[in-house]
Design an enzyme around this catalytic site. Structure first.
Site, PDB file in Angstrom:
ATOM      1  N   LYS A 285      -4.874   7.987  15.986  1.00  0.00           N
ATOM      2  CA  LYS A 285      -4.474   8.946  14.995  1.00  0.00           C
ATOM      3  C   LYS A 285      -4.551  10.426  15.157  1.00  0.00           C
ATOM      4  CE  LYS A 285      -3.746   6.009  11.551  1.00  0.00           C
ATOM      5  NZ  LYS A 285      -2.210   5.750  11.018  1.00  0.00           N
TER       6      LYS A 285
ATOM      7  N   GLY B 186       0.753  -1.237  -0.152  1.00  0.00           N
ATOM      8  CA  GLY B 186      -0.072  -0.004  -0.056  1.00  0.00           C
ATOM      9  C   GLY B 186       0.726   1.236   0.001  1.00  0.00           C
TER      10      GLY B 186
ATOM     11  N   TYR C 226      -9.750   4.177  15.934  1.00  0.00           N
ATOM     12  CA  TYR C 226      -8.657   4.530  14.916  1.00  0.00           C
ATOM     13  C   TYR C 226      -8.519   6.177  15.070  1.00  0.00           C
ATOM     14  CZ  TYR C 226      -6.884   4.829   9.951  1.00  0.00           C
ATOM     15  OH  TYR C 226      -6.244   5.179   8.947  1.00  0.00           O
TER      16      TYR C 226
HETATM   17  P1  NDP Z   1      -2.216  -1.543   4.092  1.00  0.00           P
HETATM   18  O1  NDP Z   1      -3.256  -2.460   5.018  1.00  0.00           O
HETATM   19  O2  NDP Z   1      -2.287  -1.653   2.576  1.00  0.00           O
HETATM   20  O3  NDP Z   1      -0.763  -2.103   4.638  1.00  0.00           O
HETATM   21  C1  NDP Z   1      -0.305  -1.947   5.988  1.00  0.00           C
HETATM   22  C2  NDP Z   1       0.854  -2.280   6.192  1.00  0.00           C
HETATM   23  O4  NDP Z   1       1.360  -2.176   7.616  1.00  0.00           O
HETATM   24  C3  NDP Z   1       1.306  -3.603   5.813  1.00  0.00           C
HETATM   25  O5  NDP Z   1       2.674  -3.850   5.320  1.00  0.00           O
HETATM   26  C4  NDP Z   1       1.418  -4.538   7.187  1.00  0.00           C
HETATM   27  O6  NDP Z   1       2.450  -5.435   7.069  1.00  0.00           O
HETATM   28  C5  NDP Z   1       2.113  -3.178   7.932  1.00  0.00           C
HETATM   29  N1  NDP Z   1       1.611  -3.492   9.236  1.00  0.00           N
HETATM   30  C6  NDP Z   1       0.195  -3.738   9.792  1.00  0.00           C
HETATM   31  N2  NDP Z   1       0.152  -3.717  11.260  1.00  0.00           N
HETATM   32  C7  NDP Z   1       1.547  -3.762  11.536  1.00  0.00           C
HETATM   33  C8  NDP Z   1       2.153  -4.183  12.741  1.00  0.00           C
HETATM   34  N3  NDP Z   1       1.374  -4.410  13.862  1.00  0.00           N
HETATM   35  N4  NDP Z   1       3.609  -3.964  12.592  1.00  0.00           N
HETATM   36  C9  NDP Z   1       4.443  -3.658  11.535  1.00  0.00           C
HETATM   37  N5  NDP Z   1       3.663  -3.498  10.346  1.00  0.00           N
HETATM   38  C10 NDP Z   1       2.271  -3.649  10.158  1.00  0.00           C
HETATM   39  O7  NDP Z   1      -2.352  -0.137   4.460  1.00  0.00           O
HETATM   40  P2  NDP Z   1      -2.558   1.337   3.733  1.00  0.00           P
HETATM   41  O8  NDP Z   1      -1.408   1.537   2.810  1.00  0.00           O
HETATM   42  O9  NDP Z   1      -3.684   1.427   3.646  1.00  0.00           O
HETATM   43  O10 NDP Z   1      -2.119   2.406   5.075  1.00  0.00           O
HETATM   44  C11 NDP Z   1      -0.875   2.918   5.510  1.00  0.00           C
HETATM   45  C12 NDP Z   1      -0.974   3.806   6.573  1.00  0.00           C
HETATM   46  O11 NDP Z   1      -1.920   4.894   5.996  1.00  0.00           O
HETATM   47  C13 NDP Z   1      -1.699   3.485   7.634  1.00  0.00           C
HETATM   48  O12 NDP Z   1      -1.196   3.825   8.967  1.00  0.00           O
HETATM   49  C14 NDP Z   1      -3.234   4.024   7.618  1.00  0.00           C
HETATM   50  O13 NDP Z   1      -3.802   4.008   8.861  1.00  0.00           O
HETATM   51  C15 NDP Z   1      -2.870   5.240   6.906  1.00  0.00           C
HETATM   52  N6  NDP Z   1      -4.000   5.869   6.035  1.00  0.00           N
HETATM   53  C16 NDP Z   1      -4.380   4.876   4.816  1.00  0.00           C
HETATM   54  C17 NDP Z   1      -5.346   5.719   4.107  1.00  0.00           C
HETATM   55  C18 NDP Z   1      -6.187   4.837   2.998  1.00  0.00           C
HETATM   56  O14 NDP Z   1      -6.964   5.321   2.262  1.00  0.00           O
HETATM   57  N7  NDP Z   1      -5.358   3.723   2.530  1.00  0.00           N
HETATM   58  C19 NDP Z   1      -6.074   6.854   4.283  1.00  0.00           C
HETATM   59  C20 NDP Z   1      -5.480   7.438   5.592  1.00  0.00           C
HETATM   60  C21 NDP Z   1      -4.532   6.920   6.374  1.00  0.00           C
HETATM   61  P3  NDP Z   1       1.620  -7.036   6.455  1.00  0.00           P
HETATM   62  O15 NDP Z   1       1.716  -7.001   4.757  1.00  0.00           O
HETATM   63  O16 NDP Z   1       2.571  -7.903   7.115  1.00  0.00           O
HETATM   64  O17 NDP Z   1       0.313  -7.220   7.002  1.00  0.00           O
END
Ligand code: NDP
Length: 240
Positions: A151, A13, A147
């Site tokens: 945040k 992501g 959440y």
């Molecule tokens: P994804 O779900 O696509 O990816 C999440 C990533 O975080 C993965 O690499 C996952 O690892 C990792 N992860 C989750 N939990 C842990 C943990 N406990 N320790 C280490 N790594 C972890 O997320 P997005 O790309 O959508 O979101 C990225 C950030 O942006 C987040 O903080 C989200 O809250 C924020 N965000 C996203 C938005 C959106 O529209 N997508 C909007 C606003 C904010 P693994 O692959 O192993 O699961």
């Protein structure tokens, strides 16, 4: 010598786009992830960026993982706290587990990752701590009390730490993305997606690369006067 950047949740992501963007900008990059080995190995094979598995919710695992990254690539100069999860539910139905998991990853995780790298940044008189918060931490979102709390906490944490880091050459900033076209958002039914897009003045979802470019700017020397800031990247959906 090029600086070292560590991106949590850097294999999928938005985080994957950030890792690639920083690599293209000339940094040595390490990408952390939690458990999806398949996605992480694919990412590593495609980008050449080394991947490291641990949970940001576990302080000791963070300290150990950071030690390994630093042994491989050198001291962490740029930390991108991107890892995040959702466990949505209306508050009257929200369980303690849902609350604790989200606070554990999205807020405690930021402490757990920043604390072990902070002293080194202070000693070297340079550092960049960039945390990916959310539009929903700014405005609150129904069904996301956990959440939104985490945040919003990330923003308060960063404002406080920015004041502590300023004299040591460390900047601490937050990016609040709006809705970004990651797997998570693209997986919702098209009708729901259309209703989301209708609330975004620019008329489209954001791209992960657009967040990555904000990170690359904040990481650069050009951004040395920017600290304690919250950058909204949401297509005008919420004007903080
Ligand atoms: P994804 O779900 O696509 O990816 C999440 C990533 O975080 C993965 O690499 C996952 O690892 C990792 N992860 C989750 N939990 C842990 C943990 N406990 N320790 C280490 N790594 C972890 O997320 P997005 O790309 O959508 O979101 C990225 C950030 O942006 C987040 O903080 C989200 O809250 C924020 N965000 C996203 C938005 C959106 O529209 N997508 C909007 C606003 C904010 P693994 O692959 O192993 O699961």
């Amino acid at each position: 010598m090029s600086r070292t950047a560590l991106v949590t949740g850097g294999t999928r992501g938005i985080g994957a786009a950030i890792s690639i963007g920083l690599k293209n900008a000339g940094y040595k990059v390490a990408a952390n992830y939690a458990g999806n080995d398949e996605a992480a190995q694919k990412f590593k094979a495609e980008t050449g960026i080394p991947v490291y598995k641990w949970s940001v919710a576990d302080y000791d695992a963070c300290a150990e993982g950071i030690k390994k990254v630093e042994a491989d690539l050198g001291p962490v100069d740029i930390l991108v706290n991107n890892a995040g999860i959702t466990r949505d539910g209306m508050f009257h139905k929200m369980t303690r587990e849902q609350w604790n998991e989200v606070i554990g990853t999205n807020l405690n995780g930021v402490f757990n990752m920043t604390h072990p790298v902070w002293s080194g940044m202070r000693e070297r008189k340079f550092g960049r701590v960039i945390t990916i918060s959310s539009i929903n931490g700014q405005k609150g979102q129904m069904g996301q009390a956990n959440y939104s709390a985490a945040k919003a906490g990330d923003i308060g944490f960063s404002k406080a730490l920015a004041q502590e880091g300023a004299r040591a050459g460390i900047t601490v900033n937050v990016i609040c993305p709006g809705y970004i076209a990651t797997d998570m958002v693209m997986a919702v039914p098209e009708k729901v997606r259309e209703s989301i897009i209708a609330q975004i003045p620019v008329g489209r979802l954001g791209e992960a690369d657009e967040i990555a470019r904000c990170v690359a700017f904040l990481a650069s020397d050009d951004a040395g006067f920017i600290t304690g800031s919250t950058i909204s990247a949401n297509g005008g959906q919420y004007l903080a």
